[in-house]
Design a protein around this motif. Structure first.
Motif, mmCIF file in Angstrom:
data_model
loop_
_atom_site.group_PDB
_atom_site.id
_atom_site.type_symbol
_atom_site.label_atom_id
_atom_site.label_comp_id
_atom_site.label_asym_id
_atom_site.label_seq_id
_atom_site.Cartn_x
_atom_site.Cartn_y
_atom_site.Cartn_z
ATOM 1 N N ASN A 161 -96.747 -60.104 22.324
ATOM 2 C CA ASN A 161 -97.239 -60.239 20.823
ATOM 3 C C ASN A 161 -97.821 -61.552 20.803
ATOM 4 O OD1 ASN A 161 -95.719 -58.002 20.107
ATOM 5 N ND2 ASN A 161 -93.825 -59.363 19.382
ATOM 6 N N LEU A 162 -97.643 -62.687 21.260
ATOM 7 C CA LEU A 162 -98.459 -63.900 21.582
ATOM 8 C C LEU A 162 -99.813 -63.485 22.103
ATOM 9 C CD1 LEU A 162 -95.801 -66.692 22.236
ATOM 10 C CD2 LEU A 162 -97.033 -66.257 20.140
ATOM 11 N N ALA A 163 -99.677 -62.883 23.369
ATOM 12 C CA ALA A 163 -101.002 -62.687 24.075
ATOM 13 C C ALA A 163 -101.977 -61.753 23.127
ATOM 14 C CB ALA A 163 -100.600 -61.932 25.379
ATOM 15 N N ASN A 164 -101.447 -60.746 22.601
ATOM 16 C CA ASN A 164 -102.163 -60.064 21.892
ATOM 17 C C ASN A 164 -102.489 -60.896 20.397
ATOM 18 O OD1 ASN A 164 -101.332 -57.468 23.061
ATOM 19 N ND2 ASN A 164 -99.747 -56.980 21.581
ATOM 20 N N GLU A 165 -101.947 -61.640 20.064
ATOM 21 C CA GLU A 165 -102.633 -62.410 19.019
ATOM 22 C C GLU A 165 -103.631 -63.357 19.426
ATOM 23 O OE1 GLU A 165 -100.795 -65.825 15.814
ATOM 24 O OE2 GLU A 165 -99.644 -64.513 16.809
ATOM 25 N N ILE A 166 -103.548 -63.867 20.593
ATOM 26 C CA ILE A 166 -104.570 -64.639 21.190
ATOM 27 C C ILE A 166 -105.677 -63.899 21.404
ATOM 28 C CG2 ILE A 166 -105.216 -65.818 23.154
ATOM 29 C CD1 ILE A 166 -102.315 -66.913 23.392
ATOM 30 N N ASP A 167 -105.680 -62.674 22.098
ATOM 31 C CA ASP A 167 -106.838 -61.745 22.094
ATOM 32 C C ASP A 167 -107.469 -61.525 20.919
ATOM 33 O OD1 ASP A 167 -106.480 -61.531 24.819
ATOM 34 O OD2 ASP A 167 -105.088 -59.691 24.981
ATOM 35 N N LEU A 168 -106.462 -61.120 19.652
ATOM 36 C CA LEU A 168 -107.188 -60.794 18.422
ATOM 37 C C LEU A 168 -108.039 -62.355 17.964
ATOM 38 C CD1 LEU A 168 -107.509 -59.040 16.080
ATOM 39 C CD2 LEU A 168 -105.554 -60.007 15.089
ATOM 40 N N GLN A 169 -107.471 -63.345 18.081
ATOM 41 C CA GLN A 169 -108.195 -64.430 17.632
ATOM 42 C C GLN A 169 -109.404 -64.718 18.587
ATOM 43 O OE1 GLN A 169 -105.253 -67.693 17.853
ATOM 44 N NE2 GLN A 169 -104.054 -67.209 15.981
ATOM 45 N N ASN A 170 -109.343 -64.780 19.967
ATOM 46 C CA ASN A 170 -110.421 -64.489 20.602
ATOM 47 C C ASN A 170 -111.582 -63.610 20.233
ATOM 48 O OD1 ASN A 170 -109.451 -66.539 22.148
ATOM 49 N ND2 ASN A 170 -108.650 -65.301 23.651
ATOM 50 N N GLN A 171 -111.197 -62.557 19.648
ATOM 51 C CA GLN A 171 -112.216 -61.423 19.442
ATOM 52 C C GLN A 171 -112.760 -62.026 18.114
ATOM 53 O OE1 GLN A 171 -110.453 -57.428 19.215
ATOM 54 N NE2 GLN A 171 -112.380 -56.648 18.174
ATOM 55 N N ASN A 172 -111.976 -62.431 17.176
ATOM 56 C CA ASN A 172 -112.363 -62.867 16.084
ATOM 57 C C ASN A 172 -113.666 -64.122 16.183
ATOM 58 O OD1 ASN A 172 -110.886 -61.209 14.543
ATOM 59 N ND2 ASN A 172 -109.367 -62.487 14.091
ATOM 60 N N MET A 173 -113.073 -65.034 16.952
ATOM 61 C CA MET A 173 -114.223 -66.163 17.459
ATOM 62 C C MET A 173 -115.377 -65.655 17.833
ATOM 63 S SD MET A 173 -111.437 -68.980 19.221
ATOM 64 C CE MET A 173 -112.769 -70.168 19.311
ATOM 65 N N VAL A 174 -115.457 -64.663 18.988
ATOM 66 C CA VAL A 174 -116.504 -63.997 19.393
ATOM 67 C C VAL A 174 -117.359 -63.494 18.354
ATOM 68 C CG1 VAL A 174 -117.468 -62.212 20.788
ATOM 69 C CG2 VAL A 174 -115.811 -63.602 21.558
ATOM 70 N N GLU A 175 -116.789 -62.553 17.339
ATOM 71 C CA GLU A 175 -117.579 -62.077 16.138
ATOM 72 C C GLU A 175 -118.152 -63.133 15.358
ATOM 73 O OE1 GLU A 175 -114.824 -59.689 14.070
ATOM 74 O OE2 GLU A 175 -114.822 -57.851 15.745
ATOM 75 N N MET A 176 -117.328 -64.221 15.012
ATOM 76 C CA MET A 176 -117.810 -65.359 14.253
ATOM 77 C C MET A 176 -119.009 -66.137 14.843
ATOM 78 S SD MET A 176 -114.367 -67.149 12.988
ATOM 79 C CE MET A 176 -115.363 -68.185 11.891
ATOM 80 N N GLU A 177 -118.858 -66.178 16.219
ATOM 81 C CA GLU A 177 -119.924 -66.817 16.983
ATOM 82 C C GLU A 177 -121.271 -65.978 16.994
ATOM 83 O OE1 GLU A 177 -120.776 -68.711 21.556
ATOM 84 O OE2 GLU A 177 -118.856 -67.716 21.035
ATOM 85 N N SER A 178 -121.238 -64.569 16.960
ATOM 86 C CA SER A 178 -122.371 -63.621 17.077
ATOM 87 C C SER A 178 -122.885 -63.981 15.610
ATOM 88 C CB SER A 178 -121.897 -62.255 17.209
ATOM 89 O OG SER A 178 -122.942 -61.383 17.095
#
Length: 315
Positions: free
Chosen positions: A257-274
């Motif tokens: 669950n923590l790994a999935n949450e980290i992946d989701l946060q990383n994905q959100n960061m990539v989208e925000m960076e874009s």
């Protein structure tokens, strides 16, 4: 009015087996102790009797005899001794000799490992490590035992000396995970295949020779007297195998669950960076367009400025 003995005489064998469950669990948790301070077996339900030192076979014979019981035996005596016989068979591994006569009591099935109580984190026990009688030097210290059992990947070994008998015992520590459990079982199996398990150690007490014995640390070791028991009570807790596996499963689920949450946060960061990059590019284009408009405006309103600028450049 009927007395208690009359009431107990009417108790059936099946009811006695039910009554035996409570003292059996008390034996497993150490509330009733089958070892005396000298390390000999005793009957915890016959504390007032003179004989309090038994060989394993003799104690089982005593417990079975009372459990099968003559008419004068009370239901409580039968139940407690039935529990003791079961404890000796299931938890201490005693295997009674089968005779051609059918047993009066129903045989107790071996309890599955899922219901056995283990010391956790996983621990193994090694006993009868000899010392050199001439020099008094211990033949195996912690470091050499770690090397000796290296194929089972122990984390460490705690050694306890017995100066009177010139021997030592040890507790072998294993990882908490499934790999640690597998290594622990292989560690125990290495002693079982050469008949140096806990059962043989109990049966051969007094004539152990130079052999070392080993097994998995369980509830009776946790509650035992002496340095090993003290160490286990300080450094481990008693848990059923099913509970340990459930705890491990929950830990794995938490990690996932923590790994999935980290992946989701990383994905959100990539989208925000874009999005930030797009905004930056848009702003850059707006600045360029503004500068072009300003240049066009000034060139149309003040053409002489352009003439002066060109003249200066050509001068």
């Amino acid at each position: 009015m009927e007395n208690s003995s009359d009431e107990e005489s009417g108790v059936s064998d099946s009811e006695i087996e039910e009554y035996a469950e409570k003292p059996y669990q008390a034996l497993r948790t150490g509330n009733y102790k089958v070892w005396n301070l000298k390390g000999n077996l005793r009957c915890p339900f016959c504390a007032g009797k003179k004989k309090q030192e038994y060989a394993l076979k003799d104690l089982h014979q005593h417990a079975s005899g009372v459990a099968k019981g003559a008419a004068h035996r009370s239901a409580k005596q039968k139940a407690t001794h039935l529990a003791l016989a079961k404890f000796l068979e299931v938890d201490l591994g005693f295997k009674p000799i089968q005779t051609s006569q059918p047993a009066e009591a129903k045989p107790q099935p071996s309890e599955p490992k899922e219901k056995q109580i283990f010391c956790w984190p996983w621990m193994g026990i090694v006993v009868n490590i000899l010392e050199d009688a001439k020099t008094g030097k211990q033949l195996a210290d912690s470091g050499s035992l770690v090397k000796f059992f290296s194929k089972y990947r122990p984390l460490g070994v705690e050694v306890f000396n017995n100066e009177q008998e010139q021997t030592a015992n040890a507790v072998v520590q294993f990882e908490k995970d499934m790999d640690g459990y597998k290594n622990l079982l292989n560690f125990e199996k290495s002693f079982q295949v050469v008949c140096h398990s806990k059962e043989e150690w109990i049966a051969n007490k007094g004539s152990l020779g130079s052999n070392i014995y080993g097994w998995v640390a369980c509830a009776d070791d946790y509650h035992s007297e002496g340095k090993i028991g003290d160490y286990l009570r300080k450094n481990t807790e008693l848990k059923a195998l099913s509970d340990i596996f459930q705890q491990g499963k929950q830990a794995c689920e938490t990690i996932v669950n923590l790994a999935n949450e980290i992946d989701l946060q990383n994905q959100n960061m990539v989208e925000m960076e874009s999005m930030v990059n797009e905004k930056a590019m848009s702003l850059s284009r707006m600045v360029e367009e503004k500068e072009e408009l300003q240049q066009t405006f000034y060139a149309g309103q003040f053409p002489w400025i352009t003439y002066v600028a060109v003249t200066v450049l050509l001068a």
